[in-house]
Structures are given as structure tokens and as C-alpha cells.
Motif scaffolding. Structure first.
Motif, PDB file in Angstrom:
ATOM      1  N   GLY A 158      55.092  74.967  17.178  1.00  0.00           N
ATOM      2  CA  GLY A 158      55.066  75.214  15.744  1.00  0.00           C
ATOM      3  C   GLY A 158      53.726  75.736  15.287  1.00  0.00           C
ATOM      4  O   GLY A 158      52.785  75.881  16.071  1.00  0.00           O
ATOM      5  N   PRO A 159      53.615  76.043  13.981  1.00  0.00           N
ATOM      6  CA  PRO A 159      52.383  76.642  13.443  1.00  0.00           C
ATOM      7  C   PRO A 159      51.214  75.694  13.463  1.00  0.00           C
ATOM      8  O   PRO A 159      51.339  74.508  13.798  1.00  0.00           O
ATOM      9  N   GLN A 160      50.091  76.235  13.071  1.00  0.00           N
ATOM     10  CA  GLN A 160      48.833  75.508  13.115  1.00  0.00           C
ATOM     11  C   GLN A 160      48.885  74.202  12.335  1.00  0.00           C
ATOM     12  O   GLN A 160      49.525  74.110  11.289  1.00  0.00           O
ATOM     13  N   VAL A 161      48.186  73.231  12.869  1.00  0.00           N
ATOM     14  CA  VAL A 161      47.899  72.009  12.128  1.00  0.00           C
ATOM     15  C   VAL A 161      46.588  72.254  11.407  1.00  0.00           C
ATOM     16  O   VAL A 161      45.549  72.431  12.042  1.00  0.00           O
ATOM     17  N   LYS A 162      46.641  72.333  10.101  1.00  0.00           N
ATOM     18  CA  LYS A 162      45.445  72.669   9.340  1.00  0.00           C
ATOM     19  C   LYS A 162      44.410  71.558   9.451  1.00  0.00           C
ATOM     20  O   LYS A 162      44.686  70.393   9.181  1.00  0.00           O
ATOM     21  N   ALA A 163      43.222  71.945   9.888  1.00  0.00           N
ATOM     22  CA  ALA A 163      42.149  70.975  10.068  1.00  0.00           C
ATOM     23  C   ALA A 163      41.311  70.891   8.801  1.00  0.00           C
ATOM     24  O   ALA A 163      40.989  71.898   8.181  1.00  0.00           O
ATOM     25  N   ALA A 164      40.984  69.676   8.417  1.00  0.00           N
ATOM     26  CA  ALA A 164      40.116  69.480   7.255  1.00  0.00           C
ATOM     27  C   ALA A 164      38.668  69.693   7.661  1.00  0.00           C
ATOM     28  O   ALA A 164      38.250  69.313   8.754  1.00  0.00           O
ATOM     29  N   ALA A 165      37.911  70.327   6.781  1.00  0.00           N
ATOM     30  CA  ALA A 165      36.500  70.574   7.078  1.00  0.00           C
ATOM     31  C   ALA A 165      35.764  69.241   7.176  1.00  0.00           C
ATOM     32  O   ALA A 165      35.966  68.343   6.355  1.00  0.00           O
ATOM     33  N   PRO A 166      34.922  69.061   8.213  1.00  0.00           N
ATOM     34  CA  PRO A 166      34.172  67.805   8.328  1.00  0.00           C
ATOM     35  C   PRO A 166      33.213  67.637   7.158  1.00  0.00           C
ATOM     36  O   PRO A 166      32.606  68.603   6.694  1.00  0.00           O
ATOM     37  N   LYS A 167      33.094  66.421   6.661  1.00  0.00           N
ATOM     38  CA  LYS A 167      32.190  66.146   5.552  1.00  0.00           C
ATOM     39  C   LYS A 167      30.751  66.232   6.051  1.00  0.00           C
ATOM     40  O   LYS A 167      30.383  65.564   7.019  1.00  0.00           O
ATOM     41  N   PRO A 168      29.920  67.061   5.425  1.00  0.00           N
ATOM     42  CA  PRO A 168      28.516  67.174   5.866  1.00  0.00           C
ATOM     43  C   PRO A 168      27.829  65.815   5.874  1.00  0.00           C
ATOM     44  O   PRO A 168      28.028  64.987   4.978  1.00  0.00           O
ATOM     45  N   SER A 228      29.949  71.828  14.510  1.00  0.00           N
ATOM     46  CA  SER A 228      30.008  73.045  13.712  1.00  0.00           C
ATOM     47  C   SER A 228      30.636  72.752  12.362  1.00  0.00           C
ATOM     48  O   SER A 228      31.538  71.913  12.249  1.00  0.00           O
ATOM     49  N   PRO A 229      30.199  73.428  11.294  1.00  0.00           N
ATOM     50  CA  PRO A 229      30.842  73.252   9.984  1.00  0.00           C
ATOM     51  C   PRO A 229      32.248  73.835   9.938  1.00  0.00           C
ATOM     52  O   PRO A 229      32.996  73.559   8.999  1.00  0.00           O
TER      53      PRO A 229
END
Length: 258
Positions: A158-168, A228-229
Motif C-alpha cells: 500500500g501507499p506511504q505511511v506518512k511520517a511525522a516530522a521529529p520535534k526539534p 535529520s530534520p
């Protein structure tokens, strides 16, 4: 060099089992130009590409745009944005701009965080694409493990599992502390694209082939973790040796300056 590819390439030789050998595809030597297609000829090759289409081709410096000049089955004669004219094969060295379609998936072309299954120890196991290097993929296994697989060992789910941006400012895992004041200075491998890392104030700037990318730096348990951000890229881990050198995916890094 494509920035996303750059960090992925550095991650590519990091931790995880190996189901198959992997390497970035080297540019093929330029070949004599093929005969020009007949006027109005629009024969499509494997993947559905035609003369005049703009595609991406795999090079030592990442994926670069190019224009198709001729078609020969699954091989394409492409004018790269660098100015070179080269033959490239689909699906390993040619991909469409805008993400893979159903035909690409059927030919083993995936994106970061696509849901796939990997044939591991004779069983199909649910997995997720974490890193891409050429036509090889680093994917997840149960138990927080990673393994490299080629396209023959994967199938699309299936399609991508959207990753949440890591909190700085958030460490990759509990117990880690900032590198600030603990790991500082410039380290270099002296090979592999003049790979170097500059640690300063809790940040790390990674450079290869003259281009730099910044990551947060965390340390603990005799290791350094670079985050990485970009949420689509995983963490890179270095081992700290007793003599102060660092074991990295690009080889041993030695301190060269402050």
C-alpha cells in the motif's frame, strides 16, 4: 547531489542485516548516439516512457533529471542535465517524476515509507521502506530490526505511511543527551567522496561531494546519533572508539580540527 539521496546514501551502509549486496549505480560510459526516431514515432518502452519524456536517472551523485532521446525495450538513451548522453535501464536506473505508479510497483519500484512485504527466511513479512539506495531497499523487520532487500524480495502492499516530522530538541530515544560540549570539532574519513562531519553546539554538519546537510547530534552509551530534520530519513549512528575515532557508515572518522 540530491539532498535526500545524500543523507540516504550515508545511511545506506548503517546497521541492519543484508539480504543482497547494494551500491549506487555508476554512470554508464557515453555511447554513440542512436539513429533518430522517425518523424511522429512515439513508441513507448518498458515503464511507458517515450522519446521526449523527462525522467530521473540514477547516477553516482543521486537521481538527476534527463530527457529521453531514444528507446530500446527497457533501455533508454537519455540526455542528462549534466550534459552527458547515456544509456539507462528501467526499472533500476530510470524512474518517473512524481512517484511510482502501478506498473512501477509491479517492477519493484518503491518510495520511502511505502508499505511492502519482504521475503525473509522463506516467509512474507509485513514491512516498511526506510532507506533507498539505487534499486535496493532497507526495510523493517519485527523486533525493531532492519534488513536490506532487492526488488525481487519485495512486493507492494500500500501507499506511504506518512511520517511525522521529529520535534526539534527531542532525542531519538530516552537516555540520550545533546552532543554540545561532549563531541566537538571536524572529523573526516579521507575517502568516499571526502566525507566529513563537523560537530558544533549539539549540531552536526555532514558533507560529501562538497554539499553539506545539518542534523541534530545526540550521544549516550558510547554512541553518537545524528537525526535529520527530514521525517523520511532515519537516524545515523556512530560508534565512539577508545582512541577517540568514530566508526561511521563511511568508515573510521578521525578528528582533524576544532
Amino acid at each position: 547531489m540530491n539532498r535526500k539521496f545524500g543523507f540516504s546514501l550515508l545511511l545506506a551502509i548503517a546497521s541492519g542485516g543484508v539480504l543482497t549486496a547494494q551500491s549506487a549505480a555508476a554512470p554508464k560510459a557515453s555511447a554513440p548516439a542512436p539513429a533518430a526516431p522517425k518523424q511522429g514515432a512515439q513508441q513507448a518502452g518498458a515503464g511507458g516512457f517515450k522519446v521526449g519524456d523527462t525522467v530521473q536517472i540514477n547516477t553516482l551523485f543521486g537521481w538527476a533529471n534527463g530527457t529521453i532521446l531514444a528507446v530500446r525495450g527497457n533501455s533508454y538513451y537519455v540526455h542528462a542535465q549534466t550534459g552527458a548522453d547515456v544509456w539507462k535501464d528501467y526499472p533500476t536506473e530510470v524512474r518517473r517524476i512524481g512517484g511510482p505508479n502501478a506498473e512501477d510497483h509491479a517492477n519493484g519500484v518503491y518510495e520511502l515509507h511505502d508499505r511492502v512485504q519482504v521475503n525473509f527466511e522463506g516467509k512474507w513479512v509485513d514491512s516498511e521502506v526506510m532507506t533507498i539506495l539505487g534499486s535496493d531497499y532497507q526495510v523493517t523487520l519485527p523486533g525493531n530490526r532492519l534488513v536490506w532487500a532487492n526488488r525481487q524480495q519485495l512486493r507492494y502492499v500500500g501507499p506511504q505511511v506518512k511520517a511525522a516530522a521529529p520535534k526539534p530538541g527531542t532525542p531519538p530515544k530516552p537516555g540520550l543527551t545533546s552532543c554540545a560540549g561532549k563531541v566537538e570539532g571536524r572529523y573526516s574519513a579521507g575517502s568516499f567522496g571526502n566525507f566529513s562531519v563537523v560537530f558544533k553546539g549539539g549540531k552536526a554538519t555532514l558533507s560529501m561531494y562538497g554539499e553539506g546537510q545539518e542534523a541534530e547530534c545526540w550521544t549516550g552509551g558510547g554512541k553518537i546519533y545524528l537525526r535529520s530534520p527530514d521525517p523520511n530519513l532515519g537516524d545515523m549512528v556512530f560508534e565512539i572508539n577508545n582512541d577517540g575515532t568514530l566508526d561511521s557508515p563511511m568508515g573510521e572518522l578521525k578528528k582533524k580540527g576544532n
